[in-house]
Scaffold this motif. Structure first.
Motif, short mmCIF file in Angstrom:
data_model
loop_
_atom_site.label_atom_id
_atom_site.label_comp_id
_atom_site.label_asym_id
_atom_site.label_seq_id
_atom_site.Cartn_x
_atom_site.Cartn_y
_atom_site.Cartn_z
N SER A 36 4.98 -3.74 -4.83
CA SER A 36 4.40 -3.45 -3.51
C SER A 36 3.21 -2.52 -3.62
O SER A 36 3.24 -1.53 -4.35
N GLY A 38 1.37 -0.01 -1.21
CA GLY A 38 1.58 0.67 0.06
C GLY A 38 3.06 0.83 0.37
O GLY A 38 3.94 0.38 -0.38
N PRO A 41 6.13 -1.01 6.76
CA PRO A 41 6.29 -2.43 7.14
C PRO A 41 5.42 -3.35 6.28
O PRO A 41 4.30 -3.01 5.91
N ILE A 42 5.95 -4.53 6.02
CA ILE A 42 5.24 -5.52 5.19
C ILE A 42 4.20 -6.25 6.03
O ILE A 42 4.48 -6.75 7.11
N ILE A 43 2.95 -6.28 5.51
CA ILE A 43 1.87 -7.02 6.16
C ILE A 43 1.77 -8.43 5.58
O ILE A 43 1.53 -9.40 6.29
N TRP A 44 1.94 -8.53 4.26
CA TRP A 44 1.86 -9.83 3.58
C TRP A 44 2.81 -9.80 2.40
O TRP A 44 3.00 -8.75 1.78
N LYS A 45 3.44 -10.93 2.13
CA LYS A 45 4.31 -10.98 0.95
C LYS A 45 4.35 -12.40 0.38
O LYS A 45 4.05 -13.38 1.06
N ALA A 54 4.20 -7.75 -2.34
CA ALA A 54 3.95 -7.42 -0.94
C ALA A 54 2.82 -6.41 -0.80
O ALA A 54 2.57 -5.59 -1.70
N VAL A 55 2.14 -6.49 0.35
CA VAL A 55 1.18 -5.47 0.78
C VAL A 55 1.76 -4.86 2.05
O VAL A 55 2.12 -5.57 2.98
N ARG A 56 1.84 -3.50 2.08
CA ARG A 56 2.50 -2.83 3.20
C ARG A 56 1.50 -2.00 4.01
O ARG A 56 0.35 -1.82 3.62
N ALA A 57 1.98 -1.49 5.14
CA ALA A 57 1.09 -0.93 6.17
C ALA A 57 0.43 0.37 5.79
O ALA A 57 -0.72 0.61 6.15
#
Length: 362
Positions: A36, A38, A41-45, A54-57
Motif C-alpha cells: 500500500s 498511503g 481508505p482505499i482509493i484504488w486497488k 492499493a493506493v490510499r487516501a
C-alpha cells in the motif's frame, strides 16, 4: 508543474522504500499479502495472485502487509513462510530493506545527476552571501530578511566574491551575541540596511536563524569516464549522509534551537517545487537528500518505524523469545497514532502558512 513534480518525487521515494520491504520478503519466499501507498481508505486497488496492491487516501507513507496477524488469512499459523516464523536474521533483512533501498536509490540518483548535468568544476562567485531564514519565527525573518536575499556587508565590511564570505559572515554573527550588528541586504534589485541583535545560543555564540549559501553559479564539465561519476557520487553521498546525521544529532542535543526547522510534507513539497522551478535538474538533488532523510528517520528506534521493529528483534535475540504480542501491538499502534498525528499537525500548520492560504483569511 513544479509542485506536481515535487509530489511525484515523494511518491517515488515512498514506493522505493516499500518495494525494498516487498522484494526482500518475496525473494525469501515470505508471504506478503498487501502493498500500500498511503494510509486510510482505499482509493484504488488491484488484487494480484498473492498480494493486494492499493493506493490510499492519506499520502503520509505506505506499508507492506503480512498475513501473520490477518484473521481472514487461510494460511496455517505454523507455516514456515509466515514472517513471524522466520529466523531473526530473515526478519531483520525484510525490516531493514526499505532503508537500504532508499540509500541505494539516493546514490544512484546522484550518479544520474552527475551523468546528465556534469561534474561541478568551480563556482563563479559574486559578492555577498545568499541567505534563507530557517523559519518565520527566526530573528532574520522578523527583521525582514527573506529567502534568496543576499547579504552584501556586515558591520560596514563588504563580503567579497569568495568562498570565504559565508565563513566571514558566520563569524561576525557568532561573535556578537546580544550585541547589535548592521547588515546590508539586497532583496531582488533593492538594497537596504538592517539592524538586529543576535540571540545568545547555548554555546554562547550569536544566532539570527539563517542558512548561508554561496552566492555563485557552478560551472560544469563533462565526466572524463564513468568511474569518475561513481567516485564523485560516492563522495557526495557520504557528505549528505554525514550532514544528515549531524542535523539529527543537533536536533537531539539542541532541541530548543533546532525544533523549528523540522518540516512536514507541505514544506518539503514547497522546497522541492522551488528547486524544480529554478532548474528541473535540481529535483535529482532533492530526491537524493529526501531519500537519505527518509532512510535515517526510518532506522530510528521509534515505534511504528523500521528501527522500532528492529529494536523488538534485538530484544528477542537477547531474551531468547519475543515480547508478548499485546505489548508489541500496543507500542506499535500508539507510535503509529502519534506519527500520523504529528504528520497531520505539520500539514495543517504548514498549509496555513502558505501565502495563498493566508490571503483567504485577510
Amino acid at each position: 508543474m513544479p509542485v506536481l513534480a515535487a509530489i511525484a518525487v515523494l511518491a517515488v521515494l515512498i514506493l522505493v522504500h516499500e518495494l525494498g520491504h516487498f522484494i526482500a520478503a518475496r525473494s525469501q519466499g515470505i508471504y506478503a499479502n498487501r502493498f500500500s501507498l498511503g494510509f486510510g481508505p482505499i482509493i484504488w486497488k488491484y488484487q494480484g495472485s498473492q498480494t493486494e496492491y492499493a493506493v490510499r487516501a492519506f499520502p503520509l507513507g505506505g506499508f507492506v502487509g503480512f498475513p501473520d496477524d490477518d484473521p481472514d488469512s487461510d494460511i496455517p499459523p505454523n507455516d514456515p513462510n509466515l514472517l513471524r516464523n522466520r529466523p531473526i536474521l530473515d526478519r531483520a533483512i525484510v525490516i531493514s530493506a526499505g532503508v537500504i533501498a532508499n540509500l541505494i536509490f539516493a546514490y544512484l540518483v546522484l550518479v544520474l545527476q552527475l551523468g546528465i548535468v556534469g561534474i561541478p568544476e568551480k563556482i563563479n562567485y559574486q559578492p555577498g552571501v545568499l541567505v534563507q531564514p530557517v523559519n518565520e519565527q527566526s530573528l532574520a525573518y522578523q527583521a525582514g530578511i527573506r529567502e534568496r536575499d543576499i547579504i552584501l556587508a556586515v558591520g560596514g565590511k563588504e563580503l567579497p566574491a569568495s568562498e570565504n564570505s559565508s565563513t566571514l559572515l558566520r563569524k561576525e554573527i557568532q561573535n556578537h551575541p546580544n550585541q547589535p550588528i548592521e547588515l546590508t541586504v539586497q532583496h531582488e534589485n533593492q538594497q537596504r540596511t538592517l539592524k538586529l541583535t543576535p540571540e545568545k545560543g547555548t554555546d554562547g555564540k550569536g544566532l539570527i536563524g539563517i542558512q548561508l549559501g554561496a552566492n555563485g553559479t557552478p560551472i560544469y564539465r563533462r565526466p572524463r569516464n564513468p568511474l569518475e561519476i561513481f567516485s564523485i557520487a560516492a563522495k557526495r553521498f557520504q557528505q549528505l549522509v554525514v550532514g544528515t546525521l549531524s542535523g539529527f544529532g543537533q536536533l537531539i542535543t539542541n532541541f530548543q534551537q533546532t525544533a523549528g526547522q523540522v518540516s512536514g510534507p507541505v514544506n518539503i513539497v514547497k522546497v522541492g517545487a522551488k528547486l524544480a522551478a529554478n532548474d528541473s535538474a535540481n529535483l535529482l538533488s532533492f530526491a537524493a537528500i529526501i531519500s537519505i532523510n527518509l532512510a535515517i528517520i526510518n532506522i530510528l528506534p521509534l515505534p511504528a518505524l523500521d528501527g522500532g521493529q528492529l529494536a523488538f528483534l534485538l530484544i528477542e535475540g537477547v531474551r531468547g523469545k519475543p515480547l508478548p504480542s499485546r505489548i508489541q501491538e500496543g507500542v506499535m499502534q500508539t507510535g503509529l497514532v502519534l506519527l500520523l498525528g504529528l504528520g497531520l499537525f505539520l500539514i495543517v500548520k504548514e498549509t496555513t502558512q502558505l501565502e495563498w492560504v493566508q490571503k483567504l483569511f485577510q
